[in-house]
Motif scaffolding. Structure first.
Motif, PDB file in Angstrom:
ATOM      1  N   SER A 182       0.839  -1.192   0.000  1.00 20.64           N
ATOM      2  CA  SER A 182       0.000   0.000   0.000  1.00 20.64           C
ATOM      3  C   SER A 182       0.877   1.246   0.000  1.00 20.64           C
ATOM      4  O   SER A 182       2.067   1.200   0.337  1.00 20.64           O
ATOM      5  CB  SER A 182      -0.930   0.011   1.211  1.00 20.64           C
ATOM      6  OG  SER A 182      -0.183   0.011   2.414  1.00 20.64           O
ATOM      7  N   ASN A 215      -3.848   0.604  -3.380  1.00 22.80           N
ATOM      8  CA  ASN A 215      -4.416   1.153  -2.150  1.00 22.80           C
ATOM      9  C   ASN A 215      -3.606   2.372  -1.724  1.00 22.80           C
ATOM     10  O   ASN A 215      -2.391   2.301  -1.573  1.00 22.80           O
ATOM     11  CB  ASN A 215      -4.410   0.125  -1.018  1.00 22.80           C
ATOM     12  CG  ASN A 215      -4.870   0.723   0.307  1.00 22.80           C
ATOM     13  OD1 ASN A 215      -4.129   0.757   1.274  1.00 22.80           O
ATOM     14  ND2 ASN A 215      -6.089   1.240   0.350  1.00 22.80           N
ATOM     15  N   LYS A 217      -3.481   5.306   1.243  1.00 21.56           N
ATOM     16  CA  LYS A 217      -3.945   5.813   2.535  1.00 21.56           C
ATOM     17  C   LYS A 217      -3.473   7.263   2.639  1.00 21.56           C
ATOM     18  O   LYS A 217      -2.275   7.529   2.544  1.00 21.56           O
ATOM     19  CB  LYS A 217      -3.381   4.982   3.686  1.00 21.56           C
ATOM     20  CG  LYS A 217      -3.764   3.500   3.612  1.00 21.56           C
ATOM     21  CD  LYS A 217      -3.188   2.721   4.786  1.00 21.56           C
ATOM     22  CE  LYS A 217      -3.371   1.223   4.600  1.00 21.56           C
ATOM     23  NZ  LYS A 217      -4.784   0.838   4.476  1.00 21.56           N
ATOM     24  N   SER A 257       3.454   0.146   5.664  1.00 25.85           N
ATOM     25  CA  SER A 257       3.260   0.429   4.238  1.00 25.85           C
ATOM     26  C   SER A 257       4.565   0.234   3.468  1.00 25.85           C
ATOM     27  O   SER A 257       5.632   0.617   3.941  1.00 25.85           O
ATOM     28  CB  SER A 257       2.758   1.864   4.037  1.00 25.85           C
ATOM     29  OG  SER A 257       1.546   2.075   4.718  1.00 25.85           O
TER      30      SER A 257
END
Length: 343
Positions: A182, A215, A217, A257
């Motif tokens: 991510s 993904n 964030k 991450s």
């Protein structure tokens, strides 16, 4: 207050995430410093929670306005032999003490290409004028990078000999080897953070690489403008809008991450770049001077180009031989504290 000369660290107006991070690192080191009783920390009421967290340290709390700050300095100007102003603004009255100003707001120095509205530009102009008016030739200035040193010298006409480069950041070493595929972007809703281009770039990548999942964030809340953009996102892209998080929460997410992506158009220092590097992320960032001052990133892109950002996102998820991000700086927090305790 006892008439024993002490060191004042003025943290009024220091309420941004980056500013509080600087303050926390200083307070953490002071908490274990045998000379902590020499220091007085001046804060405004927005930071009064610090009093409970750092019980060994002496705090003075005032309102977050310049009038209250002026009154404090006038009443206590003879009690300090060294003063460090952490929030860009020199003391509002002339002092006999040795004065240091830690300047860490590059937007005050340059608003080029940031598309700021007239009200914001006027506000910055007034702040710059006030700082220049308060400055005195004997004051010393501290900054986080050579780039900031050059900008401060040019814009405020301060001799470079009076500006020292002292980066402040905490030593974060993560033992976490389990990384999710991510991307994290520690951001805000400020225009210079470049959120819209970043989201458009992820949409473009997801549309092109339909066999992969993406993904992102990002530590902001959705806006009406973002809502319009995100409607075009394909199913293989998820964007988690996390809102405002604590620093510990951001660090925890970054440690898990694989990538830290950073498309910001301007930074005074770029602390998330350093933290991402320390936490073992591959850092993919803008190809701007502020980045190269602190790290050697894994990949860079043109932050003004959605195509360029998307291209590097694509490369990061497909290249099996990515180079690790490297640090270029060391923290100077203890050096600053040592200098402040010198008579």
């Amino acid at each position: 207050m006892n008439y024993k000369k002490q060191v004042l660290i003025d943290c009024c107006y220091l309420n941004s995430p980056g500013g509080r991070t600087i303050l926390f690192d200083i307070l953490n080191k002071l908490q274990t410093n045998i000379n902590c009783n020499l220091f007085v920390i001046l804060i405004d009421f927005r930071n009064q929670d610090l009093v409970k967290s750092f019980k060994k340290i002496t705090f003075k709390i005032i309102s977050n306005d310049e009038y209250s700050r002026v009154i404090f300095y006038k009443n206590n100007r003879n009690f300090f032999y060294n003063v460090l102003c952490l929030s860009n603004v020199p003391p509002p009255v002339k002092l006999k003490a040795k004065v240091y100003i830690y300047f860490h707001n590059n937007i005050l120095l340059s608003t080029k290409n940031l598309n700021l509205d007239i009200k914001t530009r006027l506000n910055f102009y007034l702040k710059k004028s006030y700082i220049k008016w308060l400055n005195h030739s004997e004051y010393r200035w501290l900054v986080q990078s050579d780039l900031m040193r050059n900008n401060l010298s040019n814009k405020f006409r301060i001799s470079k000999e009076k500006i020292n480069v002292y980066p402040i950041f905490e030593d974060l070493r993560s033992g976490n080897t389990t990384k999710q595929d991510s991307f994290i972007y520690p951001s805000s809703n400020s225009k210079h953070k470049n959120n819209i281009r970043l989201i458009k770039a992820f949409i473009q990548s997801a549309v092109k690489l339909t066999h992969l999942s993406f993904n992102l964030k990002i530590t902001i809340n959705k806006t009406a403008e973002i809502d319009k953009v995100i409607l075009k996102a394909p199913k293989n892209l998820t964007v988690d809008f996390l809102g405002i998080l604590s620093r510990d929460e951001v660090i925890n997410l970054a440690s898990k991450s694989k990538f830290l992506i950073f498309p910001s158009l301007t930074e005074s220092f770029g602390l998330p770049l350093i933290e991402g590097c320390q936490l073992g992320c591959y850092v993919i960032s803008s190809n701007l001077p502020y980045v190269n001052q602190v790290i050697k990133p894994t990949l860079t892109f043109d932050p003004y180009s959605v195509d360029s950002i998307s291209e590097m996102i694509n490369q990061s998820v497909q290249d099996k031989n990515l180079i690790f991000t490297e640090m270029k700086v060391e923290s100077a927090t203890q050096l600053i504290l040592n200098e402040l305790t010198n008579v």
